[in-house]
Design a protein around this motif. Structure first.
Motif, PDB file in Angstrom:
ATOM      1  N   PRO A   1      -7.365  -1.811   2.315  1.00 15.06           N
ATOM      2  CA  PRO A   1      -6.801  -1.646   1.875  1.00 15.06           C
ATOM      3  C   PRO A   1      -6.401  -0.164   1.542  1.00 15.06           C
ATOM      4  CG  PRO A   1      -9.114  -2.068   0.837  1.00 15.06           C
ATOM      5  CD  PRO A   1      -8.940  -2.965   2.587  1.00 15.06           C
ATOM      6  N   LEU A   2      -5.527   0.021   0.904  1.00 14.63           N
ATOM      7  CA  LEU A   2      -4.713   1.497   1.321  1.00 14.63           C
ATOM      8  C   LEU A   2      -5.282   2.875   1.313  1.00 14.63           C
ATOM      9  CD1 LEU A   2      -1.911   3.098   1.735  1.00 14.63           C
ATOM     10  CD2 LEU A   2      -1.275   2.738  -0.758  1.00 14.63           C
ATOM     11  N   TRP A   3      -6.858   2.840   0.054  1.00 20.53           N
ATOM     12  CA  TRP A   3      -7.131   4.324  -0.095  1.00 20.53           C
ATOM     13  C   TRP A   3      -8.327   3.774   0.540  1.00 20.53           C
ATOM     14  CZ3 TRP A   3     -12.485   3.229  -0.312  1.00 20.53           C
ATOM     15  CH2 TRP A   3     -12.803   2.095  -0.121  1.00 20.53           C
TER      16      TRP A   3
ATOM     17  N   GLU B   1      -7.717   3.438   4.750  1.00 21.37           N
ATOM     18  CA  GLU B   1      -7.082   3.743   5.301  1.00 21.37           C
ATOM     19  C   GLU B   1      -6.341   4.988   5.626  1.00 21.37           C
ATOM     20  OE1 GLU B   1      -3.402   1.142   5.534  1.00 21.37           O
ATOM     21  OE2 GLU B   1      -4.194  -0.023   7.246  1.00 21.37           O
ATOM     22  N   VAL B   2      -6.349   4.940   3.749  1.00 21.85           N
ATOM     23  CA  VAL B   2      -6.376   6.678   4.273  1.00 21.85           C
ATOM     24  C   VAL B   2      -7.446   7.944   4.153  1.00 21.85           C
ATOM     25  CG1 VAL B   2      -5.263   8.952   2.200  1.00 21.85           C
ATOM     26  CG2 VAL B   2      -3.786   6.709   2.904  1.00 21.85           C
TER      27      VAL B   2
ATOM     28  N   THR C   1     -14.422  -3.135   6.154  1.00 24.87           N
ATOM     29  CA  THR C   1     -13.976  -4.337   6.293  1.00 24.87           C
ATOM     30  C   THR C   1     -14.584  -6.095   6.133  1.00 24.87           C
ATOM     31  OG1 THR C   1     -14.492  -4.042   8.706  1.00 24.87           O
ATOM     32  CG2 THR C   1     -12.796  -3.506   8.459  1.00 24.87           C
TER      33      THR C   1
ATOM     34  N   PRO D   1      -7.253  -7.218   6.889  1.00 22.73           N
ATOM     35  CA  PRO D   1      -6.406  -5.701   6.473  1.00 22.73           C
ATOM     36  C   PRO D   1      -7.207  -5.037   5.669  1.00 22.73           C
ATOM     37  CG  PRO D   1      -5.546  -7.921   5.049  1.00 22.73           C
ATOM     38  CD  PRO D   1      -6.624  -8.290   6.008  1.00 22.73           C
TER      39      PRO D   1
END
Length: 131
Positions: free
Chosen positions: A7-9, A11-12, A67, A5
């Motif tokens: 991290p949100l940062w 992905e953004v 990743t 998975p």
């Protein structure tokens, strides 16, 4: 394959870079369709392809680094290859188009070369043999 998975940062950032690259590529395609002459059309895809490629390259680089798959040097090599070859091929294509346009007698800027004449070709009248 184990999915890691992000991290949100990450992905953004990846989404923003990919969308930015895709948007720039779309703008280049619209410029290719919209502009009238070859000399106007050649700039849009060449400049835009390089910019879009670099944004996609950075997205790939961030994805593989986040990743844990190591540095994505293959993406950097592809981007460098495109950044080097696209301007060179564009210059060669523009020079060939200018040469052909001058030879056809179209209204284009004159040649600055003193080596290769780029004047329009005129058919010379055939000489009749003298008897």
């Amino acid at each position: 394959m184990n999915e890691v998975p992000l991290p949100l940062w990450a992905e953004v950032l990846i989404a923003a870079l990919v969308l930015g690259g895709a948007t720039i590529a779309l703008l280049g395609s619209l410029g290719l369709v919209r502009l009238k002459s070859y000399f106007e059309r050649v700039h849009a895809p060449s400049i835009i392809a390089t910019m879009g490629c670099w944004l996609i390259m950075w997205a790939t680089f961030v994805f593989f680094t986040a990743t844990g798959q190591g540095l994505a040097l293959h993406a950097l090599l592809i981007a460098v290859f495109i950044a080097v070859t696209v301007p060179i091929t564009t210059i060669f294509l523009m020079r060939a188009a200018l040469f052909r346009a001058r030879r056809a007698g179209r209204d284009v800027p004159p040649s600055v070369s003193r080596i290769v004449p780029n004047e329009p070709q005129h058919e010379e009248p055939e000489e009749t043999p003298k008897n």
